[in-house]
Design an enzyme around this catalytic site. Structure first.
Site, PDB file in Angstrom:
ATOM      1  N   ARG A  18       0.819  -1.211   0.000  1.00 27.45           N
ATOM      2  CA  ARG A  18       0.000   0.000   0.000  1.00 27.45           C
ATOM      3  C   ARG A  18       0.859   1.270   0.000  1.00 27.45           C
ATOM      4  O   ARG A  18       0.686   2.150  -0.840  1.00 27.45           O
ATOM      5  CB  ARG A  18      -0.924   0.013   1.221  1.00 27.45           C
ATOM      6  CG  ARG A  18      -1.974  -1.082   1.235  1.00 27.45           C
ATOM      7  CD  ARG A  18      -2.863  -1.026   0.015  1.00 27.45           C
ATOM      8  NE  ARG A  18      -3.555   0.256  -0.100  1.00 27.45           N
ATOM      9  CZ  ARG A  18      -3.963   0.774  -1.259  1.00 27.45           C
ATOM     10  NH1 ARG A  18      -3.715   0.155  -2.398  1.00 27.45           N
ATOM     11  NH2 ARG A  18      -4.609   1.920  -1.285  1.00 27.45           N
ATOM     12  N   ILE A  19       1.782   1.373   0.939  1.00 28.56           N
ATOM     13  CA  ILE A  19       2.582   2.596   1.041  1.00 28.56           C
ATOM     14  C   ILE A  19       3.591   2.679  -0.096  1.00 28.56           C
ATOM     15  O   ILE A  19       3.829   3.759  -0.648  1.00 28.56           O
ATOM     16  CB  ILE A  19       3.284   2.666   2.411  1.00 28.56           C
ATOM     17  CG1 ILE A  19       2.243   2.667   3.539  1.00 28.56           C
ATOM     18  CG2 ILE A  19       4.159   3.913   2.498  1.00 28.56           C
ATOM     19  CD1 ILE A  19       1.230   3.796   3.463  1.00 28.56           C
ATOM     20  N   ARG A 101      15.168 -10.243  -2.005  1.00 29.10           N
ATOM     21  CA  ARG A 101      14.363  -9.672  -0.927  1.00 29.10           C
ATOM     22  C   ARG A 101      15.235  -9.061   0.167  1.00 29.10           C
ATOM     23  O   ARG A 101      14.833  -8.106   0.830  1.00 29.10           O
ATOM     24  CB  ARG A 101      13.453 -10.743  -0.313  1.00 29.10           C
ATOM     25  CG  ARG A 101      12.431 -11.295  -1.283  1.00 29.10           C
ATOM     26  CD  ARG A 101      11.526 -12.311  -0.615  1.00 29.10           C
ATOM     27  NE  ARG A 101      10.592 -11.680   0.303  1.00 29.10           N
ATOM     28  CZ  ARG A 101       9.396 -11.228  -0.056  1.00 29.10           C
ATOM     29  NH1 ARG A 101       9.004 -11.319  -1.315  1.00 29.10           N
ATOM     30  NH2 ARG A 101       8.590 -10.692   0.829  1.00 29.10           N
ATOM     31  N   SER A 191       4.759   6.641  11.915  1.00 26.37           N
ATOM     32  CA  SER A 191       3.581   6.000  11.324  1.00 26.37           C
ATOM     33  C   SER A 191       2.532   7.058  11.027  1.00 26.37           C
ATOM     34  O   SER A 191       2.649   8.218  11.441  1.00 26.37           O
ATOM     35  CB  SER A 191       2.995   4.966  12.292  1.00 26.37           C
ATOM     36  OG  SER A 191       2.423   5.625  13.418  1.00 26.37           O
ATOM     37  N   CYS A 192       1.490   6.654  10.331  1.00 28.40           N
ATOM     38  CA  CYS A 192       0.399   7.580  10.034  1.00 28.40           C
ATOM     39  C   CYS A 192      -0.250   8.088  11.315  1.00 28.40           C
ATOM     40  O   CYS A 192      -0.549   9.285  11.453  1.00 28.40           O
ATOM     41  CB  CYS A 192      -0.635   6.899   9.142  1.00 28.40           C
ATOM     42  SG  CYS A 192      -1.247   5.312   9.780  1.00 28.40           S
ATOM     43  N   THR A 225      -5.905  -2.465   7.591  1.00 24.09           N
ATOM     44  CA  THR A 225      -4.599  -2.571   6.947  1.00 24.09           C
ATOM     45  C   THR A 225      -4.395  -4.017   6.515  1.00 24.09           C
ATOM     46  O   THR A 225      -5.224  -4.887   6.785  1.00 24.09           O
ATOM     47  CB  THR A 225      -3.461  -2.152   7.898  1.00 24.09           C
ATOM     48  OG1 THR A 225      -3.318  -3.141   8.928  1.00 24.09           O
ATOM     49  CG2 THR A 225      -3.743  -0.798   8.533  1.00 24.09           C
ATOM     50  N   THR A 257      -1.302  -0.065  19.328  1.00 20.40           N
ATOM     51  CA  THR A 257      -0.561   0.920  18.550  1.00 20.40           C
ATOM     52  C   THR A 257       0.691   1.323  19.312  1.00 20.40           C
ATOM     53  O   THR A 257       0.674   1.426  20.542  1.00 20.40           O
ATOM     54  CB  THR A 257      -1.413   2.168  18.249  1.00 20.40           C
ATOM     55  OG1 THR A 257      -0.593   3.154  17.605  1.00 20.40           O
ATOM     56  CG2 THR A 257      -1.998   2.774  19.511  1.00 20.40           C
ATOM     57  N   GLY A 258       1.759   1.535  18.584  1.00 19.61           N
ATOM     58  CA  GLY A 258       3.008   2.002  19.193  1.00 19.61           C
ATOM     59  C   GLY A 258       3.154   3.506  19.149  1.00 19.61           C
ATOM     60  O   GLY A 258       4.254   4.036  19.340  1.00 19.61           O
TER      61      GLY A 258
END
Length: 418
Positions: A18-19, A101, A191-192, A225, A257-258
């Protein structure tokens, strides 16, 4: 920050989730880089045309050409070359790597890439060395990159290890100027949620000071997400959070959440404020909301802290944000209204700000460490402190509108120092 940096500078993007995908859209639109190299790390679909299909359309934001030029625009993907693994997006050359990777094996130097955005969400420990078995952000440096921007908060596995001197967490408009191009090589864009929360807390700390904020808490009502399942499934071996294996399509899912920990890295005063952060995921594809609750000590000499005063703080802060990172509005919004809104890290909905003031009673006899003689000399051992609780709502587009734009600004400002 809209001017092109130069046609010779190349941007690397690791990961096209996504990002990663929306970061590609963002930098194609800005035309800041002469070429973009995307590491997929594996074979995808049956051909490069399948990758182009994925890039060109999005279930949340629509068609890429519509994002760039509006609904009357035509396709902007051209020159698909399977042999070279390349295509052009609105004239910008984009090359795709589909083999490695592990960041240390990508070979950025071979492709002339000096700056990498790691959007994989996998390499978050800045203390991990470039030879870490499963890869690390430092692997990008070993592969030839000079700077790495991580699109997620750092997660140091060994809590006894300090944050390396060359790693820093920054949020544009809050502590973005703390980035030192001579010292920092790995930069987390947080983060967002942390980005929105930082822009909600900074004006309050500036206005009241950290010591007047007795405590604070937040809950983010967050869009789904990729960590959620589409349908219920058995949890993986050893997993203790059973909710993560439940369907996001028809559930409200409690999660964690962090944001509280990351917030202390970008606003040091937060270390003085007791703070709790909670999160729930809801079945929407984008558009999230922070509900911030703060408890403030009233001061006799100061003006009353009420809804009008809180909103005035945010109005001034928004007016002083020339980049548009903070927006104040008295309009009544729903989550769809803020999807795709450009650049704003937080949209304060002043219509919903609420305050209540009451007296908090403190029995000094039960406060540890107070001198017994002092207590005996007092007429009363119960004191009353006026405390105002304020509830503030802040919207944010957890993908393209808010976070990716902030991430893009961070990336461009770093590129300008190369």
């Amino acid at each position: 920050m809209a001017a092109p940096i130069g046609s010779k500078l190349k941007l690397g993007i690791n990961g096209l989730g996504r990002i990663g995908k929306l970061t590609l859209w963002h930098h194609v639109a800005r035309k800041s880089f002469g070429e973009i190299v995307v590491n997929l790390g594996r074979k995808v679909g049956t051909s490069l045309a399948d990758v182009a299909h994925y890039i060109e359309r999005d279930s949340t934001y629509g068609w890429l050409h519509g994002y760039l030029y509006g609904h009357q625009a035509r396709t902007v993907l051209t020159d698909i070359d399977e042999a070279k693994g390349s295509l052009r997006i609105d004239g910008v050359p984009v090359r795709f790597l589909r083999e490695k990777r592990n960041p240390a094996e990508i070979g950025w130097a071979e492709h002339g890439v000096r700056l990498v955005v790691d959007a994989s969400g996998q390499f978050l420990d800045p203390t991990a060395g470039p030879d870490a078995p499963k890869g690390s952000a430092r692997g990008h440096l070993a592969a030839g990159a000079e700077k790495v921007v991580v699109s997620a908060p750092f997660k140091v596995k060994d809590k006894a290890r300090p944050m390396p001197a060359d790693a820093i967490t920054t949020i544009m408009g809050v502590n973005g100027n703390d980035y030192n191009p001579r010292a920092h090589r790995i930069v987390s864009a947080a983060s967002c949620t942390t980005t929105c929360l930082a822009h909600m807390m900074r004006p309050l700390i500036n206005a009241f000071g950290a010591k007047r904020i007795l405590s604070a808490s937040m809950a983010t009502v967050h869009a789904a997400t990729s960590s959620q399942e589409v349908l219920d499934r058995l949890p993986e071996a050893g997993k203790t959070d059973l909710r993560k294996s439940r369907s996001i399509m028809n559930n409200i899912i409690l999660t964690s959440t962090g944001a509280a920990n990351a917030l202390r890295l970008v606003i040091p005063e937060m270390k003085e404020i007791p703070f709790i952060a909670e999160s729930v995921r809801i079945p929407t594809s984008a558009g999230s909301l922070i509900i911030l609750v703060i408890n403030l000590q009233e001061e006799p000499a100061g003006g009353r802290i009420d809804r009008k005063a809180i909103n005035a703080i945010y109005r001034r802060a928004a007016a002083d944000s020339p980049e548009g990172y903070l927006i104040y509005t008295d309009e009544q919004n729903v989550s769809a209204d803020i999807i795709g809104i450009p650049r704003a890290a937080a949209i304060i909905e002043g219509h919903e700000t609420h305050t209540r003031t009451a007296e908090a009673c403190i029995d000094l006899a039960k406060v540890p460490g107070l001198d017994a003689g002092l207590l005996a000399s007092m007429k009363t051992q119960v004191i009353r402190i006026p405390v105002t609780q304020a509830v503030i709502y802040g919207w944010y587009d957890n993908e393209n509108g808010s976070y990716v734009h902030m991430l893009g600004d961070r990336t461009v400002t770093i590129a300008e120092t190369l």
